[in-house]
Scaffold this active site. Structure first.
Site, short mmCIF file in Angstrom:
data_model
loop_
_atom_site.label_atom_id
_atom_site.label_comp_id
_atom_site.label_asym_id
_atom_site.label_seq_id
_atom_site.Cartn_x
_atom_site.Cartn_y
_atom_site.Cartn_z
CG ASP A 45 -1.84 -1.19 1.27
OD1 ASP A 45 -2.34 -1.58 0.21
OD2 ASP A 45 -2.04 -1.73 2.37
CD GLU A 83 1.03 -4.83 2.24
OE1 GLU A 83 0.01 -4.81 1.53
OE2 GLU A 83 1.64 -5.87 2.56
CE LYS A 94 -2.93 -5.10 3.27
NZ LYS A 94 -3.27 -4.77 1.86
#
Length: 282
Positions: free
Chosen positions: A100, A120, A122
């Site tokens: 990401d 990242e 999430k």
């Protein structure tokens, strides 16, 4: 052809922004996120872009790059360079991973880019938002809480791919921010519009999914910087482990908190790589 007024204004704005960051970096690298993080809901992608910019300003003798994907072929080529048994099978030539926040790398003294920071973010579990809004969940729309799914387990794939890419490195700068009711680290209550209090239990097996992710950090303490590889001894022989730095909480991570964790990991990477990096000239 000379610049028009619009181009000049854009260039001046860019220079002003860069000078502002340079000034704030001089007073502390994380200063560039302080007030901005409080005013704006910056995405992980935006925070990583600022981290990359700050690294270039603080370490001008080094060359950094920030990219958004790594091809599976590149990973396999790296594995094959380590040992001819590795990296042999690749069915989809254009397969890639796309963390990401992207991947920040630094050029070493041998003209090779080395991974400095990967990130990242999430989210899993919308129970808090639904409860506060008075929205019931489940098949019959009669539940306060929704049984957690297993989608978050997909995060392990990218972690393993980066381990393959960095198999011969002494660091592993992979940072993952996990947020949502499925990642609560303590039990708390949420109030509904009709003033009922719903309990979010951090140790409920049908709700919490932290244990589904901590395999990537060998079950160690969460919310810690594990960039520097860990060495354990097995049968008298040292074994180097690469652990992801996993950051969990129920509420959304702020840009400021993400920046703090990411910067610490980036600094650890540069410290581990220091002997391989160009020497700063006085």
């Amino acid at each position: 052809m000379g610049e028009n007024g619009k181009d000049k204004r854009a260039r001046a704005k860019g220079q002003s922004h860069r000078l502002q960051i340079q000034h704030e970096v001089a007073g502390g690298p994380l200063g560039i996120f302080g007030e901005e993080a409080k005013r704006h809901d910056l995405s992980l992608r935006a925070v990583m872009e600022r981290i990359a910019e700050a690294l270039k300003l603080q370490r001008p003798e080094l060359e950094f790059r920030h990219r958004w994907e790594i091809s599976k072929k590149e990973i396999h080529d790296r594995l094959a360079a380590i040992d001819s048994q590795l990296g042999k099978i690749l069915f989809v030539e254009n397969a890639e991973i796309r963390p990401d926040g992207g991947v920040i790398e630094v050029m070493d003294r041998f003209d090779q880019f080395r991974v400095t920071l990967v990130s990242e973010s999430k989210h899993q579990g919308n129970d808090v938002e639904k409860i506060r809004a008075g929205i019931k969940q489940g098949k019959n729309k009669d539940q306060d809480l929704m049984t957690a799914g297993n989608a978050i387990e997909r995060v392990h794939k990218n972690i393993q791919e980066l381990r393959n890419l960095m198999l011969d490195e002494a660091h592993f700068p992979y940072v993952i921010f996990l947020q949502g009711s499925n990642f609560a680290t303590s039990t708390f209550f949420v109030e509904t519009p009709d003033e009922r209090k719903v309990r979010i239990a951090h140790d409920a097996g049908n709700l919490n999914r932290i244990d589904r992710v901590t395999a990537s950090s060998f079950g160690m303490e969460i919310n810690q910087n594990y960039c520097r590889n860990i060495v354990v001894e097995l049968d008298g022989k040292p074994q180097m482990l690469q652990a992801a730095s996993l950051y969990f909480q129920s509420e959304p991570w702020t840009a400021e908190d993400m920046a703090d964790a990411l910067w610490n990991v980036a600094m650890t990477s540069l410290d581990v790589l220091s002997e391989s990096l160009p020497i700063k000239e006085d």
